[in-house]
Design a protein around this motif. Structure first.
Motif, mmCIF file in Angstrom:
data_model
loop_
_atom_site.group_PDB
_atom_site.id
_atom_site.type_symbol
_atom_site.label_atom_id
_atom_site.label_comp_id
_atom_site.label_asym_id
_atom_site.label_seq_id
_atom_site.Cartn_x
_atom_site.Cartn_y
_atom_site.Cartn_z
ATOM 1 N N ILE A 260 16.597 88.394 75.296
ATOM 2 C CA ILE A 260 17.901 87.782 75.033
ATOM 3 C C ILE A 260 18.233 86.785 76.132
ATOM 4 N N THR A 337 24.537 89.401 72.709
ATOM 5 C CA THR A 337 23.916 88.283 71.999
ATOM 6 C C THR A 337 23.519 87.203 72.992
ATOM 7 N N GLN A 340 26.639 85.461 74.160
ATOM 8 C CA GLN A 340 27.423 86.181 75.164
ATOM 9 C C GLN A 340 26.817 86.013 76.557
#
Length: 356
Positions: A260, A337, A340
């Protein structure tokens, strides 16, 4: 098996362990790792090797102890609450210096928690987990391919140093499907297992134990273990770095969180933000030296975890107060995410003067 095939992480690691020479598997079902014992129940008998579904995690880890003492390559797998139950056995394995591989496909905790992805077992894995002064080597793969690649490494490290090796992944990596290749990796030159309990015909008996009652014996044994751990710290650190040299912000993450972060860093670079990332692959030994070197110039460090903050302590120790360390985490199955994480990077860029 050199072709590229699609497999879920749990089944891929199981096949990789078999290719690495796994002689015996002992396990007990728990989500989200149930595909591993299911896969082993079919493949290990096909290979003429041992598969046993035990009555509990306690039985599993103690059967690992017994089989490891004979010099065989052995493994067990579980998920967070099951690994907690195994801690006494892992301490015994460390005390008796028995090579073995233990896989933890983490779930959300504490307690029974949930079956969603989390990284709340970092402390348990990297600090030994059980009683006594001991460590285990801990590998933190971030993809199904890396999960495949780390299994032969885990067995070789276990045999080279006579130590339990933990593979620490989360429910996403265990459950997700990705293309993988089972390359046959070159093996290390491993020492003979002349300590194993293989029969004493023609030689003195071997004794495998973690019980040392003679005065000073446990103390000396612990000093010997610590010397071995220092050797591992010196030789076995693995980490990946990206765009760190000119970075003003360095993000540190492992496992699925690192993927991520990689997406967020790429987007931030497109916005002109000088940001890089460091991904520890060995969680113990931790890449302290690599992070310390990255902190020699003024930077801000941001640690991203699927927990309330555990690895961030190791990052702070590595940075040693030279630069600020910020943390962002989602515990108990919460997964940040890319957007984020990118927002956190943007905030640090805009408000560096307020970072503590």
């Amino acid at each position: 098996m050199s072709e590229r095939i699609l497999m879920c992480g749990n089944e891929a690691l199981a096949e990789s362990a078999i290719i690495a020479g796994l002689d015996a598997y002992f396990g007990y079902p728990i989500t989200p790792q149930n595909e591993i014992p299911e896969y082993m129940s079919k493949r290990m008998p096909e290979e003429g090797r041992v598969f046993l579904q035990c009555e509990s995690e306690l039985a599993s880890i103690n059967m690992v102890y017994g089989a490891a003492a004979t010099g065989k390559r052995v493994m067990t797998t579980s998920s967070s609450p099951g690994i907690s139950l195994m801690q006494e056995g892992i301490s015994y394995l460390a005390g008796a210096e028995l090579p073995s591989v233990i896989v933890n496909i983490m779930r959300g905790g504490p307690g029974l928690g949930n079956i969603a992805p989390a990284q709340g077992d970092y402390f348990q894995a990297t600090r030994g987990g059980g009683h006594g002064d001991y460590r285990t080597i801990v590998l933190g793969p971030s993809s199904v391919q890396e999960l495949v690649d780390c299994m032969p490494l885990a067995f070789d490290l276990a045999d080279q140093y006579r130590i339990p090796v933990l593979v620490l992944a989360d429910g996403i990596i265990g459950q997700m499907m990705e293309p993988v290749v089972f390359n046959k990796k070159p093996r290390r030159k491993l020492p003979p297992k002349d300590w194993a309990l293989t029969g004493a015909d023609g030689r003195e008996q071997n004794i495998v134990r973690s019980l040392w009652l003679k005065e000073g014996a446990v103390e000396q044994h612990n000093y010997d273990l610590q010397a071995k751990y220092r050797e591992i710290e010196k030789n076995e650190v693995l980490c990946e770095q990206y765009e760190v040299d000119d970075a003003e912000i360095v993000v540190i993450a492992y496992g699925i969180a690192a993927r991520i972060v990689q997406g967020a860093v790429n987007k931030a670079r497109q916005e002109g933000i000088k940001v890089g990332w460091i991904r520890p692959i060995t969680l113990w030994p931790f890449p302290t030296e690599q992070i310390s070197k990255a902190a020699k110039d003024f930077k801000i460090f941001l640690t991203i975890e699927l927990s309330c903050g555990q690895m961030v302590d190791d990052v702070k120790l590595a940075v040693a107060g030279k630069v600020p360390v910020q943390f962002y985490g989602r515990p108990g199955g919460g997964v940040p995410t890319v957007e984020q994480v990118l927002d956190k990077i943007r905030q640090l860029t805009l408000r560096q003067e307020n970072v503590i």
